[in-house]
Design a protein around this motif. Structure first.
Motif, PDB file in Angstrom:
ATOM      1  N   GLN A  56       0.868  -1.180   0.000  1.00  0.00           N
ATOM      2  CA  GLN A  56       0.000   0.000   0.000  1.00  0.00           C
ATOM      3  C   GLN A  56       0.902   1.226   0.000  1.00  0.00           C
ATOM      4  O   GLN A  56       1.732   1.409   0.905  1.00  0.00           O
ATOM      5  N   VAL A  57       0.739   2.034  -1.033  1.00  0.00           N
ATOM      6  CA  VAL A  57       1.589   3.193  -1.267  1.00  0.00           C
ATOM      7  C   VAL A  57       0.816   4.461  -0.912  1.00  0.00           C
ATOM      8  O   VAL A  57      -0.287   4.671  -1.413  1.00  0.00           O
ATOM      9  N   THR A  58       1.390   5.278  -0.056  1.00  0.00           N
ATOM     10  CA  THR A  58       0.857   6.617   0.212  1.00  0.00           C
ATOM     11  C   THR A  58       1.707   7.570  -0.609  1.00  0.00           C
ATOM     12  O   THR A  58       2.944   7.561  -0.492  1.00  0.00           O
ATOM     13  N   PHE A  59       1.043   8.365  -1.457  1.00  0.00           N
ATOM     14  CA  PHE A  59       1.809   9.224  -2.357  1.00  0.00           C
ATOM     15  C   PHE A  59       1.210  10.619  -2.446  1.00  0.00           C
ATOM     16  O   PHE A  59       0.023  10.827  -2.176  1.00  0.00           O
ATOM     17  N   ASP A  60       2.054  11.545  -2.831  1.00  0.00           N
ATOM     18  CA  ASP A  60       1.657  12.934  -3.054  1.00  0.00           C
ATOM     19  C   ASP A  60       1.417  13.108  -4.549  1.00  0.00           C
ATOM     20  O   ASP A  60       2.369  13.109  -5.331  1.00  0.00           O
ATOM     21  N   PRO A  61       0.158  13.252  -4.966  1.00  0.00           N
ATOM     22  CA  PRO A  61      -0.134  13.352  -6.405  1.00  0.00           C
ATOM     23  C   PRO A  61       0.413  14.623  -7.053  1.00  0.00           C
ATOM     24  O   PRO A  61       0.448  14.715  -8.281  1.00  0.00           O
TER      25      PRO A  61
END
Length: 157
Positions: A56-61
């Motif tokens: 599960q990747v948390t990313f800044d779009p």
């Protein structure tokens, strides 16, 4: 911040890969897509829980797009192998995109369609499943950042 969830074989290499991407805030190894609540690694390895090993990747779009994450994902595993990646065999190692909204679903399906129409995988069929995100179960702590903790550079194909 947004979430993206990918299964591409052993989660150790997938997690390490995403951790290297600018704009990725966190990458967590875990299990998704099965029937058992709070499965253990040993249970998932039996292939009876229905879970895939995922990250599960948390990313800044604003720094990295979902499409860029898809490109990283598909560039670093073989989406034509059913229920396996290299020597890892079983449904827990399946290629999977667990989408968190309709835009991610559409983007993943469009990406797969483009890959299918390219010559990249020749006559092979892409078997990556694209399904709604369900409950994500974080893997045991010893799996988190496993490669770095154990001084390994890679375990990926």
């Amino acid at each position: 911040m947004e979430l993206a969830t990918f299964g591409g074989g052993c989660f150790w290499g997938v997690e390490a890969l995403f951790r290297q991407q600018d704009g990725v805030i966190d990458a967590v190894s875990g299990y998704e897509g099965g029937e058992t609540d709070n499965p253990t690694y040993q249970q998932v390895c039996t292939g009876t829980t229905g879970h895939a090993e995922v990250v599960q990747v948390t990313f800044d779009p604003q720094k990295i797009s979902y499409q860029q994450l898809l490109a990283v994902f598909f560039d670093n595993h073989n989406p034509t192998e059913l229920n396996r990646q290299g020597v890892d065999v079983g449904t827990q190692y399946r290629s999977a995109v667990f989408f968190h909204d309709q835009v991610q679903q559409q983007d993943a399906l469009a990406f797969i369609q483009q890959l299918s129409q390219s010559t990249r995988f020749a006559d092979k069929t892409i078997v990556t499943e694209v399904t709604p995100a369900t409950t994500f179960f974080k893997a045991e702590e010893y799996h988190q950042d496993y490669l770095a903790k154990n001084g390994l550079g890679s375990c990926h194909i």
